[in-house]
Design a protein around this motif. Sequence first.
Motif, PDB file in Angstrom:
ATOM      1  N   UNK A  63     -49.876 -41.374  -1.806  1.00 35.13           N
ATOM      2  CA  UNK A  63     -50.001 -40.041  -2.398  1.00 35.13           C
ATOM      3  C   UNK A  63     -49.218 -39.981  -3.700  1.00 35.13           C
ATOM      4  N   UNK A  64     -48.031 -40.548  -3.658  1.00 37.41           N
ATOM      5  CA  UNK A  64     -47.182 -40.533  -4.847  1.00 37.41           C
ATOM      6  C   UNK A  64     -47.850 -41.288  -6.004  1.00 37.41           C
ATOM      7  N   UNK A  65     -48.424 -42.443  -5.679  1.00 34.49           N
ATOM      8  CA  UNK A  65     -49.097 -43.240  -6.717  1.00 34.49           C
ATOM      9  C   UNK A  65     -50.290 -42.468  -7.275  1.00 34.49           C
ATOM     10  N   UNK A  66     -51.025 -41.814  -6.373  1.00 34.18           N
ATOM     11  CA  UNK A  66     -52.208 -41.072  -6.801  1.00 34.18           C
ATOM     12  C   UNK A  66     -51.820 -39.951  -7.767  1.00 34.18           C
ATOM     13  N   UNK A  67     -50.713 -39.294  -7.465  1.00 35.61           N
ATOM     14  CA  UNK A  67     -50.280 -38.184  -8.319  1.00 35.61           C
ATOM     15  C   UNK A  67     -49.762 -38.696  -9.669  1.00 35.61           C
ATOM     16  N   UNK A 104     -43.996 -34.340 -13.574  1.00 34.01           N
ATOM     17  CA  UNK A 104     -43.058 -34.327 -14.699  1.00 34.01           C
ATOM     18  C   UNK A 104     -41.652 -34.520 -14.160  1.00 34.01           C
ATOM     19  N   UNK A 105     -40.849 -35.281 -14.902  1.00 33.01           N
ATOM     20  CA  UNK A 105     -39.458 -35.464 -14.453  1.00 33.01           C
ATOM     21  C   UNK A 105     -38.746 -34.107 -14.535  1.00 33.01           C
ATOM     22  N   UNK A 106     -38.119 -33.756 -13.445  1.00 30.54           N
ATOM     23  CA  UNK A 106     -37.399 -32.477 -13.418  1.00 30.54           C
ATOM     24  C   UNK A 106     -38.299 -31.267 -13.261  1.00 30.54           C
ATOM     25  N   UNK A 107     -39.601 -31.495 -13.160  1.00 29.38           N
ATOM     26  CA  UNK A 107     -40.538 -30.366 -12.981  1.00 29.38           C
ATOM     27  C   UNK A 107     -40.462 -29.838 -11.551  1.00 29.38           C
ATOM     28  N   UNK A 108     -41.185 -28.751 -11.326  1.00 30.07           N
ATOM     29  CA  UNK A 108     -41.074 -28.141  -9.994  1.00 30.07           C
ATOM     30  C   UNK A 108     -42.213 -28.553  -9.070  1.00 30.07           C
ATOM     31  N   UNK A 109     -42.912 -29.578  -9.484  1.00 29.36           N
ATOM     32  CA  UNK A 109     -44.115 -29.954  -8.740  1.00 29.36           C
ATOM     33  C   UNK A 109     -43.849 -30.174  -7.248  1.00 29.36           C
ATOM     34  N   UNK A 110     -42.754 -30.839  -6.947  1.00 28.99           N
ATOM     35  CA  UNK A 110     -42.509 -31.224  -5.553  1.00 28.99           C
ATOM     36  C   UNK A 110     -42.195 -30.056  -4.633  1.00 28.99           C
ATOM     37  N   UNK A 111     -41.784 -28.973  -5.224  1.00 34.24           N
ATOM     38  CA  UNK A 111     -41.508 -27.833  -4.344  1.00 34.24           C
ATOM     39  C   UNK A 111     -42.696 -26.869  -4.313  1.00 34.24           C
ATOM     40  N   UNK A 112     -43.767 -27.239  -5.020  1.00 36.90           N
ATOM     41  CA  UNK A 112     -44.930 -26.335  -5.041  1.00 36.90           C
ATOM     42  C   UNK A 112     -45.648 -26.381  -3.699  1.00 36.90           C
ATOM     43  N   UNK A 113     -46.303 -25.272  -3.389  1.00 36.24           N
ATOM     44  CA  UNK A 113     -46.969 -25.201  -2.079  1.00 36.24           C
ATOM     45  C   UNK A 113     -48.096 -26.229  -1.987  1.00 36.24           C
ATOM     46  N   UNK A 114     -48.739 -26.500  -3.133  1.00 32.66           N
ATOM     47  CA  UNK A 114     -49.844 -27.468  -3.100  1.00 32.66           C
ATOM     48  C   UNK A 114     -49.331 -28.836  -2.649  1.00 32.66           C
ATOM     49  N   UNK A 115     -48.168 -29.217  -3.166  1.00 29.31           N
ATOM     50  CA  UNK A 115     -47.617 -30.520  -2.813  1.00 29.31           C
ATOM     51  C   UNK A 115     -47.190 -30.551  -1.348  1.00 29.31           C
ATOM     52  N   UNK A 116     -46.542 -29.474  -0.931  1.00 25.80           N
ATOM     53  CA  UNK A 116     -46.040 -29.448   0.442  1.00 25.80           C
ATOM     54  C   UNK A 116     -47.186 -29.414   1.451  1.00 25.80           C
ATOM     55  N   UNK A 137     -40.946 -32.826   6.755  1.00 35.27           N
ATOM     56  CA  UNK A 137     -40.037 -31.695   6.670  1.00 35.27           C
ATOM     57  C   UNK A 137     -39.949 -31.208   5.224  1.00 35.27           C
ATOM     58  N   UNK A 138     -40.278 -29.949   5.060  1.00 37.10           N
ATOM     59  CA  UNK A 138     -40.413 -29.400   3.704  1.00 37.10           C
ATOM     60  C   UNK A 138     -39.124 -29.464   2.883  1.00 37.10           C
ATOM     61  N   UNK A 139     -37.989 -29.349   3.560  1.00 36.83           N
ATOM     62  CA  UNK A 139     -36.748 -29.335   2.790  1.00 36.83           C
ATOM     63  C   UNK A 139     -36.391 -30.738   2.297  1.00 36.83           C
ATOM     64  N   UNK A 140     -36.845 -31.747   2.983  1.00 37.16           N
ATOM     65  CA  UNK A 140     -36.506 -33.123   2.591  1.00 37.16           C
ATOM     66  C   UNK A 140     -37.434 -33.649   1.497  1.00 37.16           C
ATOM     67  N   UNK A 141     -38.676 -33.175   1.564  1.00 34.24           N
ATOM     68  CA  UNK A 141     -39.739 -33.803   0.784  1.00 34.24           C
ATOM     69  C   UNK A 141     -39.494 -33.829  -0.733  1.00 34.24           C
ATOM     70  N   UNK A 142     -39.136 -32.698  -1.350  1.00 30.46           N
ATOM     71  CA  UNK A 142     -38.945 -32.736  -2.807  1.00 30.46           C
ATOM     72  C   UNK A 142     -37.874 -33.751  -3.198  1.00 30.46           C
ATOM     73  N   UNK A 143     -36.803 -33.760  -2.440  1.00 28.35           N
ATOM     74  CA  UNK A 143     -35.688 -34.653  -2.740  1.00 28.35           C
ATOM     75  C   UNK A 143     -36.105 -36.115  -2.595  1.00 28.35           C
ATOM     76  N   UNK A 154     -57.837 -37.319  -5.507  1.00 32.55           N
ATOM     77  CA  UNK A 154     -56.582 -36.562  -5.394  1.00 32.55           C
ATOM     78  C   UNK A 154     -56.282 -36.263  -3.930  1.00 32.55           C
ATOM     79  N   UNK A 155     -55.013 -36.330  -3.545  1.00 31.98           N
ATOM     80  CA  UNK A 155     -54.699 -36.053  -2.143  1.00 31.98           C
ATOM     81  C   UNK A 155     -54.806 -34.555  -1.829  1.00 31.98           C
ATOM     82  N   UNK A 156     -55.399 -34.256  -0.688  1.00 28.97           N
ATOM     83  CA  UNK A 156     -55.481 -32.859  -0.235  1.00 28.97           C
ATOM     84  C   UNK A 156     -54.554 -32.677   0.965  1.00 28.97           C
ATOM     85  N   UNK A 157     -54.630 -33.589   1.938  1.00 30.69           N
ATOM     86  CA  UNK A 157     -53.747 -33.517   3.099  1.00 30.69           C
ATOM     87  C   UNK A 157     -53.650 -34.891   3.735  1.00 30.69           C
TER      88      UNK A 157
END
Lengths: 543, 558
Positions: free
Chosen positions: B121-125, B132-144, B151-157, B300-303
């Motif tokens: 998934x990471x490679x696909x994105x 973007x480095x430092x962007x908010x993509x990882x905490x977006x609902x689409x990504x989660x 676990x949602x709290x671990x994933x962005x990190x 693109x990954x959906x789920x």
Amino acid sequence: MSEKPLLIQSDRTILLDLHQESSDKAREDIVPFTELIKSPEHVHTYQISALSIWNAVSSGIDGEEMIRRLERWSRYEIDERVTFFIRDISSRYGDLTLEETDGENLILKVSKKKFFLEIKASKMLSKMLVENDSSSFILDRKNRGNVKLQLIKMGLPVDDRVRLEKGKPIDFTLNSSFSPRNYQIDAVKSFFGDGRPGTGFGVIVLPCGSGKTVVGMMALEKLKTRTLILAPNVTSVHQWMNEIRNKSNWKGEIGEYTGEKKEIKDITVSTYQILTYCNDEGEYPHFSLLRDGGWGFVIYDEVHMLPAPVFRITAELQSMYRLGLTATLVREDGKEDEVFSLVGPKRFDTPWSELEKRGFIAKAWCHEIRIPLPESLEIEYATAGKKEKYKIAATNEKKLDVVGKLLKKHEGEKGLIIGQYLDQLKKVKEKFGFPIITGSTKNSVRDELYEKFRRGDVKTLIVSKVANYAIDLPDASLLIQISGTFGSRQEEAQRLGRILRPKDRDSHFYTIVTEYSEEETYALNRQKFLSEQGYSYTLEKLS
Amino acid sequence: MNEEIIEKRNWIYFSKKQPTEDEVCAFLSRNEEEIIRSLEKDDQELLSLIALMENPEKKTLLQKLGKDGERRLSKLEARCLVKEERVGILKVALTDASSLYPLFGSGDGDGRSAVLDFPLVLLSLVKSGKIKKGGKFFSSSAYLQIFPTLEKTRLPYSSERALSSLESIGVVNLEGNVYVPGGNFKKFAFFHPLLQLSYIMKPSLDEKERERHLKALILVSLIKNAPAEGMKKIMRNITLISGFESSDIKDYLDYGLLDDEGTSFSGRALKENKNGFTISSDWRVLSEGMTESAVALFSNPIATDRVSIWEITKESLFSYFDLGYGDEDVISTLGKESVPSALSERIRSYYEEYSSFSPTRVLYLKLSGRAERLFERIEGIGNYIIEKAGDGRYIMDEERESEWRELVSKTLGDVLPRTKGPLFSTSTAPFISNVELPGIKALEDFRKYPYTPRSVSGKKVVSSLLSASGFLVGEKNVDDAFPSADGFDYQMKMRILEKAEKERDEYAILIEDWNGRNALGLCDMLIKKEGDDKVIFLHKSIDVSTIYKLTLIPRAFL
């Protein structure tokens, strides 16, 4: 070897593998507590939501039974998160009940303290609820819908035990020669359920051309009560009136309440447009038709088009039987949930491909014809703004040549040429000479042209978006779309719907698109809903 | 087991106090099944652990096992099940003693887990330029939503950490503040997902350490329904078997190799995609089991879950073409026969469009068709053209590439191909090797004798008999020291009865029925006809199915 057909994801999405022998049985089992999301050719997608669970519980299926059914058909062990959700959500049903009290008011009883406090703390609800004692609130009857809507948004379903009231009885029966199809019978059964409180309101989703009007009349026959039917335009008002006359034994008059006539009878058909007419004082004078008409039953035809002001008044009409009919419960404004909350939950839905397979709607082929923009327009296009770019591409004059070729290919077939831009439609008329119907065409002329088309006196009609919905042209088998409302998925599906009445030949839906343009991007979005129903567009390039 | 018993057993089994190694081996091999089945849960576990360890050093083992280790190990040694092969190095004497369970949970619930698609998934994105480095993509609902089971709290990190690892090994590069494919991207994309994860978690291991880490990852993925309180022990087992220190489960949870299921933990399934994938007219690709790398690169990954869902879009195809692939690569990956014709036609048409505009990183811009006709008419483009190199050929301003691209995209379309060229394809990237997944004995050979957990029986029937006959002093329980079968294992009971009849001179047999009645006698008193489900024992007919417990005891013990 055949495997179990359900693949249950941890986010409560259920994938039904149609290639397994038991897929039909599994579908029957899960339909009562899931929502059909999409049904392309190999795998159908269903979703379990809080609302779908509560609807199932209200019709007598408890959480354990839902889990048993999933376990019966699941290919893999079910994630604990899914079973936990079902148990948790289903257990909440019954914690809140809405019951009769004195004449004007209703009582909301709350069995759990924490829910009581949650409700008490809600600013939105405090306007409509008065604390009665430590476990109940009193509310005005007219706020019934809004209170329920707010509570559902808070994750608290209400077991509404207030009976629906029938209006004045009428003697309405369908012709004895008329025999409904099985899915129509099933749809009506799902609507009424076991007749207990919590049934008798909701939405039935059936593909265009599969006889939604008949379903409405079957419900009317069962209720035999004073009925108001709301339709999207005058032409469809007239179609409802004709259908009622042709398929029932109704001897009384049918009222037409539109911009042209203002008759109110025991069965009255009206438009959303007249209902939402707003005068200079910001009032809706025709709301009284709905509010004070003494109706026992309201049918919302093409309920996906329900305008916002009607949402409001529908919230007040919770004591009536309410039936929403649609083929495409897709709103570009995303308000599908509000339709479900106010008119009622989705009671019946069936994949388009199923009805096509059984011959209840016509087999339809979708084609996208791609043509280039004339070189002379490339500069104009390139320098135009986004919206203007779309119009330049959509009104590409080369489309007229393609229309000519297609008409020749399908010579003798009854067809519609449909478009968004009046100038473009007029050019089609100039070139081919067919009659045209647009928003400015008088209703009487529209009816006459549609009738000529049905009789076969006119083989091809040019129509604007006025023909998007609810126009019943049984023999049409060809539709050529030369332009549309940007990326509207619903419009695309409804337009295809004009040629889905079953007939002795396959139908063809052509959409002509200018390649490498804004129109192409929008076209792809338009096709999404139909793709999800299993329709695939063949691509053809013409120079 | 006390010394006296060992001595007597040796004398009885081998007719001498100190049997030779060959004699022990022969005895063990003749009775292997019965011995394994008679083991208690703790013994099974320790025996499996030693059997699976790469280099079972006694000292290390005892250190990790803690205070109870010495006693447990000597118990196995006393029964000749474990011996010191050379000084300090242990060896399991039985050939089929290793079992993954109970080492890694109960083993139940196979197939419940979602598949491991985090690296893909990471490679696909990255390939689609969405991060973007430092962007908010990882905490977006689409990504989660792509990872409903993580676990949602671990994933962005963990995603951010993963990208920094990938950057350090040249799989991704930073262009401005956007992550793009680096020199090692294509090579890495086709590694096994576990190897990908290994590089993400530990980017700079040498080959030997990498192999150990991979072994640890394989073992974590095999955890099934392990109770939370047992995880410490499981991680200790993984460290011992793999040789890679794996005490902390946090890392595995972070990267989705381990699922926290509330009261228990399970590893992420590494299921092969046995049914291939389904491609529908709604442009969705459904993959039951691990996704093929190529699919992740052109969609693109959906789920990601038991079934992973991917969606093909114009944008995802363009970014795939950017990697140097073509339309036919997509179609052949999906399988020519199964792709709806509407989809394959559109893929071809996109490739045609893609190919009509071909920028290069040297900023030599080559245009054709419509693009050529329009290019010079783009307002302001002249400021960026350094030189016209012929019809449709331009040398462009390198430093202001992003500026002229913006102008071009306004005119020719939102989606433009990425610039290709030496910087993109030959950027120096560190060497990463495609390490093969190491073998683990218990995975490769299907265990002949299925694991059946046994707890110490409350009844000490054999022990009390031995005490009565003077063989056993004190209240020791040696019931499980003899070949036995429990009543639920019908086949095993039949085999023991057949063995008893064949070797009637050597054994006595103890039969306990489901009413708790015992019958003990020499095997001379047993008559068993082949295929018959009844035996005659001590002149009584007994239905085999009613036998609750069956134990074979060497005659000399009685």
